[in-house]
Design a protein around this motif. Structure first.
Motif, PDB file in Angstrom:
ATOM      1  N   ALA A  19       1.266  -6.475 -10.953  1.00  0.00           N
ATOM      2  CA  ALA A  19       1.144  -5.355 -10.020  1.00  0.00           C
ATOM      3  C   ALA A  19       0.770  -5.839  -8.629  1.00  0.00           C
ATOM      4  N   VAL A  20      -0.082  -6.860  -8.539  1.00  0.00           N
ATOM      5  CA  VAL A  20      -0.493  -7.397  -7.236  1.00  0.00           C
ATOM      6  C   VAL A  20       0.713  -7.954  -6.485  1.00  0.00           C
ATOM      7  N   GLU A  21       1.531  -8.738  -7.163  1.00  0.00           N
ATOM      8  CA  GLU A  21       2.705  -9.309  -6.515  1.00  0.00           C
ATOM      9  C   GLU A  21       3.683  -8.218  -6.093  1.00  0.00           C
ATOM     10  N   THR A  22       3.882  -7.238  -6.955  1.00  0.00           N
ATOM     11  CA  THR A  22       4.771  -6.123  -6.620  1.00  0.00           C
ATOM     12  C   THR A  22       4.244  -5.342  -5.429  1.00  0.00           C
ATOM     13  N   ALA A  23       2.942  -5.062  -5.414  1.00  0.00           N
ATOM     14  CA  ALA A  23       2.342  -4.296  -4.318  1.00  0.00           C
ATOM     15  C   ALA A  23       2.438  -5.059  -3.005  1.00  0.00           C
ATOM     16  N   ALA A  24       2.249  -6.380  -3.051  1.00  0.00           N
ATOM     17  CA  ALA A  24       2.334  -7.179  -1.831  1.00  0.00           C
ATOM     18  C   ALA A  24       3.739  -7.111  -1.233  1.00  0.00           C
ATOM     19  N   ARG A  25       4.741  -7.201  -2.094  1.00  0.00           N
ATOM     20  CA  ARG A  25       6.127  -7.133  -1.603  1.00  0.00           C
ATOM     21  C   ARG A  25       6.452  -5.732  -1.081  1.00  0.00           C
ATOM     22  N   GLU A  26       5.921  -4.714  -1.755  1.00  0.00           N
ATOM     23  CA  GLU A  26       6.127  -3.346  -1.287  1.00  0.00           C
ATOM     24  C   GLU A  26       5.496  -3.143   0.087  1.00  0.00           C
ATOM     25  N   ALA A  27       4.287  -3.665   0.262  1.00  0.00           N
ATOM     26  CA  ALA A  27       3.610  -3.536   1.556  1.00  0.00           C
ATOM     27  C   ALA A  27       4.400  -4.240   2.652  1.00  0.00           C
ATOM     28  N   ARG A  28       4.913  -5.421   2.353  1.00  0.00           N
ATOM     29  CA  ARG A  28       5.711  -6.159   3.349  1.00  0.00           C
ATOM     30  C   ARG A  28       6.970  -5.377   3.708  1.00  0.00           C
ATOM     31  N   ALA A  29       7.668  -4.833   2.703  1.00  0.00           N
ATOM     32  CA  ALA A  29       8.895  -4.092   2.968  1.00  0.00           C
ATOM     33  C   ALA A  29       8.626  -2.823   3.775  1.00  0.00           C
ATOM     34  N   ARG A  30       7.453  -2.225   3.580  1.00  0.00           N
ATOM     35  CA  ARG A  30       7.108  -0.992   4.278  1.00  0.00           C
ATOM     36  C   ARG A  30       6.452  -1.236   5.634  1.00  0.00           C
ATOM     37  N   GLY A  31       6.109  -2.490   5.940  1.00  0.00           N
ATOM     38  CA  GLY A  31       5.343  -2.763   7.151  1.00  0.00           C
ATOM     39  C   GLY A  31       3.947  -2.179   7.062  1.00  0.00           C
ATOM     40  N   ALA A  32       3.391  -2.169   5.859  1.00  0.00           N
ATOM     41  CA  ALA A  32       2.089  -1.549   5.608  1.00  0.00           C
ATOM     42  C   ALA A  32       1.048  -2.610   5.269  1.00  0.00           C
ATOM     43  N   GLY A  33      -0.203  -2.203   5.305  1.00  0.00           N
ATOM     44  CA  GLY A  33      -1.278  -3.055   4.842  1.00  0.00           C
ATOM     45  C   GLY A  33      -1.449  -2.930   3.341  1.00  0.00           C
ATOM     46  N   LEU A  34      -2.156  -3.886   2.759  1.00  0.00           N
ATOM     47  CA  LEU A  34      -2.401  -3.882   1.313  1.00  0.00           C
ATOM     48  C   LEU A  34      -3.902  -3.904   1.070  1.00  0.00           C
ATOM     49  N   ARG A  35      -4.364  -3.040   0.198  1.00  0.00           N
ATOM     50  CA  ARG A  35      -5.775  -3.030  -0.192  1.00  0.00           C
ATOM     51  C   ARG A  35      -5.875  -3.315  -1.690  1.00  0.00           C
ATOM     52  N   VAL A  36      -6.596  -4.379  -2.020  1.00  0.00           N
ATOM     53  CA  VAL A  36      -6.825  -4.758  -3.409  1.00  0.00           C
ATOM     54  C   VAL A  36      -8.147  -4.135  -3.847  1.00  0.00           C
ATOM     55  N   VAL A  37      -8.106  -3.326  -4.904  1.00  0.00           N
ATOM     56  CA  VAL A  37      -9.291  -2.570  -5.326  1.00  0.00           C
ATOM     57  C   VAL A  37      -9.620  -2.895  -6.774  1.00  0.00           C
ATOM     58  N   HIS A  38     -10.890  -3.189  -7.008  1.00  0.00           N
ATOM     59  CA  HIS A  38     -11.383  -3.361  -8.375  1.00  0.00           C
ATOM     60  C   HIS A  38     -12.543  -2.414  -8.586  1.00  0.00           C
ATOM     61  N   ALA A  39     -12.443  -1.603  -9.635  1.00  0.00           N
ATOM     62  CA  ALA A  39     -13.504  -0.662  -9.979  1.00  0.00           C
ATOM     63  C   ALA A  39     -14.157  -1.119 -11.271  1.00  0.00           C
ATOM     64  N   PHE A  40     -15.470  -0.974 -11.345  1.00  0.00           N
ATOM     65  CA  PHE A  40     -16.169  -1.382 -12.565  1.00  0.00           C
ATOM     66  C   PHE A  40     -17.342  -0.457 -12.820  1.00  0.00           C
ATOM     67  N   VAL A  41     -17.694  -0.375 -14.089  1.00  0.00           N
ATOM     68  CA  VAL A  41     -18.817   0.442 -14.518  1.00  0.00           C
ATOM     69  C   VAL A  41     -19.894  -0.485 -15.064  1.00  0.00           C
ATOM     70  N   TRP A  42     -21.137  -0.306 -14.650  1.00  0.00           N
ATOM     71  CA  TRP A  42     -22.224  -1.130 -15.182  1.00  0.00           C
ATOM     72  C   TRP A  42     -22.318  -0.933 -16.683  1.00  0.00           C
ATOM     73  N   PRO A  43     -22.354  -2.005 -17.454  1.00  0.00           N
ATOM     74  CA  PRO A  43     -22.390  -1.866 -18.918  1.00  0.00           C
ATOM     75  C   PRO A  43     -23.712  -1.266 -19.380  1.00  0.00           C
ATOM     76  N   VAL A  44     -23.621  -0.488 -20.453  1.00  0.00           N
ATOM     77  CA  VAL A  44     -24.813   0.101 -21.064  1.00  0.00           C
ATOM     78  C   VAL A  44     -25.115  -0.681 -22.341  1.00  0.00           C
ATOM     79  N   PRO A  45     -26.279  -1.303 -22.441  1.00  0.00           N
ATOM     80  CA  PRO A  45     -26.579  -2.118 -23.626  1.00  0.00           C
ATOM     81  C   PRO A  45     -26.875  -1.248 -24.839  1.00  0.00           C
ATOM     82  N   TYR A  46     -26.367  -1.678 -25.981  1.00  0.00           N
ATOM     83  CA  TYR A  46     -26.634  -0.962 -27.212  1.00  0.00           C
ATOM     84  C   TYR A  46     -27.277  -1.872 -28.257  1.00  0.00           C
ATOM     85  N   ALA A  47     -27.798  -3.025 -27.842  1.00  0.00           N
ATOM     86  CA  ALA A  47     -28.443  -3.938 -28.788  1.00  0.00           C
ATOM     87  C   ALA A  47     -29.736  -3.311 -29.305  1.00  0.00           C
ATOM     88  N   LEU A  48     -29.954  -3.402 -30.597  1.00  0.00           N
ATOM     89  CA  LEU A  48     -31.167  -2.841 -31.176  1.00  0.00           C
ATOM     90  C   LEU A  48     -32.378  -3.674 -30.769  1.00  0.00           C
TER      91      LEU A  48
END
Length: 302
Positions: free
Chosen positions: A18-47
């Motif tokens: 997806a990153v490579e595809t998005a980069a080529r799409e941005a180049r073809a469109r003359g647009a910028g590219l923003r790489v986004v990573h979302a994460f959730v803090w893990p909730v521990p369930y160890a007894l």
């Protein structure tokens, strides 16, 4: 530079594609590219360990995970994706963001400012038997701009295939497909599949006449429907070579089969069938799970 393409990353193989595809799409469109990573803090369930008397201590378990370490891992994942994007399109301006939150929520918010969001078909989580993950499906249904879902294997040859049903909801997909074919210098196959069950049935002119169509009438009407849906676009995009393909058969199966030789499949989020309350139609859902090429679902801005 104008416009913005957003790509969601999570370190999976389809995310890298997806990153490579998005980069080529941005180049073809003359647009910028923003790489986004979302994460959730893990909730521990160890007894927790019992006390010497055998009783379990009260209160929440202690978190034996370094928040700094998790963020450092996320930053490293994003840095690798940024490097991949710059290698694919060195002249594209690339920014990045690491955002706490569920990927669906984060990417949906990002879609408000983007002209295109690109995601992998499946992430690092989920079930191995699913071809499209929950994040991709939800984003296609709720995103505020077109969404492109990319699989691990990419091809740069073959046509852009446009699924056409003649509905008003599908009009933005026609615009998207022609513009994409022009940017990629690829031929466009405008594909329309119909059966006697999904073809519109005109009322008979004579109420006493038998309600039936003369031989070949439905096929002619469906070909006319395709031509009407494309009207004006060939003049606007004269360099795009367009093939009209009208098939008598089930839409989902026909488009999935057409995707085998395509470099991209473009469809609207919903067609002229189905229920008005649904955000995602059965055809677009089937393609997300079973198409053999990347799928762009276009619903326009709401």
């Amino acid at each position: 530079m104008s416009g913005l393409v957003v790509v969601g990353v999570d370190g999976s193989e389809s995310s890298s594609a997806a990153v490579e595809t998005a980069a080529r799409e941005a180049r073809a469109r003359g647009a910028g590219l923003r790489v986004v990573h979302a994460f959730v803090w893990p909730v521990p369930y160890a007894l927790p360990r019992p006390s010497p008397g055998g009783a379990l201590p009260l209160g929440p378990p202690s978190l034996d995970v370094s928040e700094d370490g998790l963020r450092e891992m996320a930053e490293g994942l994003v840095a690798e994706a940024v490097g991949r994007a710059r290698a694919a399109a060195p002249d594209v301006e690339v920014s990045h963001a690491v955002v706490p939150g569920h990927p669906v929520t984060v990417l949906e918010a990002q879609s408000h400012a983007a002209e295109l969001v690109v995601v992998g078909s499946r992430g690092t989580g989920g079930f191995a038997g699913l071809l499209a993950g929950s994040t991709a499906v939800h984003l296609v249904a709720h995103g505020r701009c077109p969404v492109m879902v990319v699989r691990e294997q990419l091809r740069v040859d073959g046509p852009v295939v446009l699924g056409v049903d003649g509905s008003a909801a599908g009009a933005p997909a026609v615009d998207f497909a022609f513009a994409t074919a022009e940017r990629r210098r690829a031929p466009l196959v405008a594909f329309h599949a119909w059966t006697t069950w999904n073809a519109p049935m005109p009322a008979p002119q004579d109420a006493s006449a038998v309600y039936a169509n003369p031989p070949g009438a439905l096929a002619e009407e469906e070909e006319a429907l395709l031509s009407e849906a494309l009207a004006g676009h060939c003049a606007r995009y004269p360099e795009v070579v367009v093939e009209h393909r009208v098939v008598h058969g089930r839409t989902r199966e026909a488009l999935i089969d057409a995707s085998r030789s395509a470099q991209l499949m473009v469809v609207g989020a919903r067609g002229r069938g189905g229920f008005a309350g649904l955000l995602l139609g059965s055809v677009s859902q089937a393609l997300l799970h079973h198409a053999h090429c990347p799928v762009a679902v276009v619903r326009g801005r709401r």
